[in-house]
Design an enzyme around this catalytic site. Structure first.
Site: not given
Ligand code: CP
Length: 303
Positions: A83, A105
């Site tokens: 959103k 991440r």
């Molecule tokens: N090695 C690794 O970072 O794998 P993923 O992208 O599946 O987390």
């Protein structure tokens, strides 16, 4: 107290040694029938993933659960990021829910460091752009140490798309800190600028990379970047840079192959090598759970 884990540069030899030692205990604990510990009972862990992941996200969530923490995972597709909520606002929202650790991440380098400045939770970098993937380096070092007993003096060749690889970057820093000799082998178009200033040697041909190595670490060829013409074709890449059984024969006796996954079978690594006992890709995944358990304990200690 907040304890972030953002890069391999940030931790010293004593920290890494302690984490690898503690991961041994964690591995033995998850190898039994009952994997549950209560070391993080009452703590909460949130995984916040703006990019796809199988290994990192799932292993952090299982690691937290095995330690007795409450774990919640969110991805951008199912959250208010869709959103238009900003990264910082999202992180502050999670912090307000009293998360003890946030594992993030993100496709942009520096995103975990940015949110670490805005939250009370400990922030762990689960991979940011082409910058760093320090928990992958930690699990890779653990895998090597368990195999060879030490990292000191090990010869490790990192082969493939080093330029776009946060895994390579964190491993070069971490392994050299721990006394391993790191070399890289990649086409000129897939070597990062300034690699000559990094603590690693640059190999000119496959023989320099494979001969005398204890560990061959393959990197995923990022086919999504292939339209930029960074190498002529997958077939040609395999011919010059592929990890093959023939090239593995040049390595030291007992040499192992590692790959962070996901792997492109038949491109950066041949299937017969990937599926052979010398390839520790599956043990790397187990190591990922054990090291991330050690890391969650480290990051939340004293909170
Ligand atoms: N090695 C690794 O970072 O794998 P993923 O992208 O599946 O987390």
């Amino acid at each position: 107290m907040k304890r972030d884990f953002l890069t391999m540069e940030q931790v010293d030899v004593a920290d890494i040694t302690q984490l690898l030692k503690r991961a041994e205990f964690m591995e033995s604990s998850i190898s039994g029938q009952d994997k549950s510990l209560d070391i993080l009972k009452g703590k909460s862990i949130v995984t916040l993933f703006y990019e796809n992941s199988t290994r990192t996200r799932c292993s952090f969530e299982l690691a937290g659960k095995y330690l007795g923490a409450q774990c919640v995972g969110i991805t951008t597709s199912g959250s208010s990021v869709k959103k238009g909520e900003s990264l910082i606002d999202t992180a502050i929202t999670l912090d307000s829910m009293k998360a003890d650790a946030i594992v993030i991440r993100h496709s942009v380098a520096g995103a975990p460091a940015l949110i670490a400045k805005h939250v009370k939770a400990s922030v762990i970098n689960g991979g940011d752009g082409m910058h760093a993937h320090p928990t992958q380096a930690l699990l890779d070092m653990y895998t090597m140490q368990k195999t060879f007993g030490t990292l000191k003096g090990l010869e490790v060749a990192i082969i493939g798309d080093v330029k776009h690889s946060r895994v390579a970057q964190s491993n070069i820093v971490g392994l050299s800190k721990m006394g391993a000799k790191v070399k890289i082998f990649a086409p000129a178009t897939l070597r990062p600028h300034g690699i000559e200033n990094q603590p690693c040697a640059v190999c000119r041909n496959a023989e320099e990379a494979f001969r005398g190595s204890d560990v061959i670490m393959g990197l995923r060829i990022q086919l999504e970047r292939q339209q930029k013409g960074l190498f002529p074709s997958a077939e040609e890449y395999n011919r010059f840079y592929g990890i093959t059984a023939e090239r593995m024969a040049m390595c030291n006796k007992g040499a192992i192959v590692m790959h962070p996954g996901p792997a492109n079978r038949g491109i950066e690594i041949d299937c017969d090598v990937l599926d052979s006992p010398m390839c520790l890709k599956d043990y790397q995944v187990t190591s990922g759970v054990a090291t991330r358990m050690a890391l969650l304990e480290w990051a939340t200690a004293g909170r």
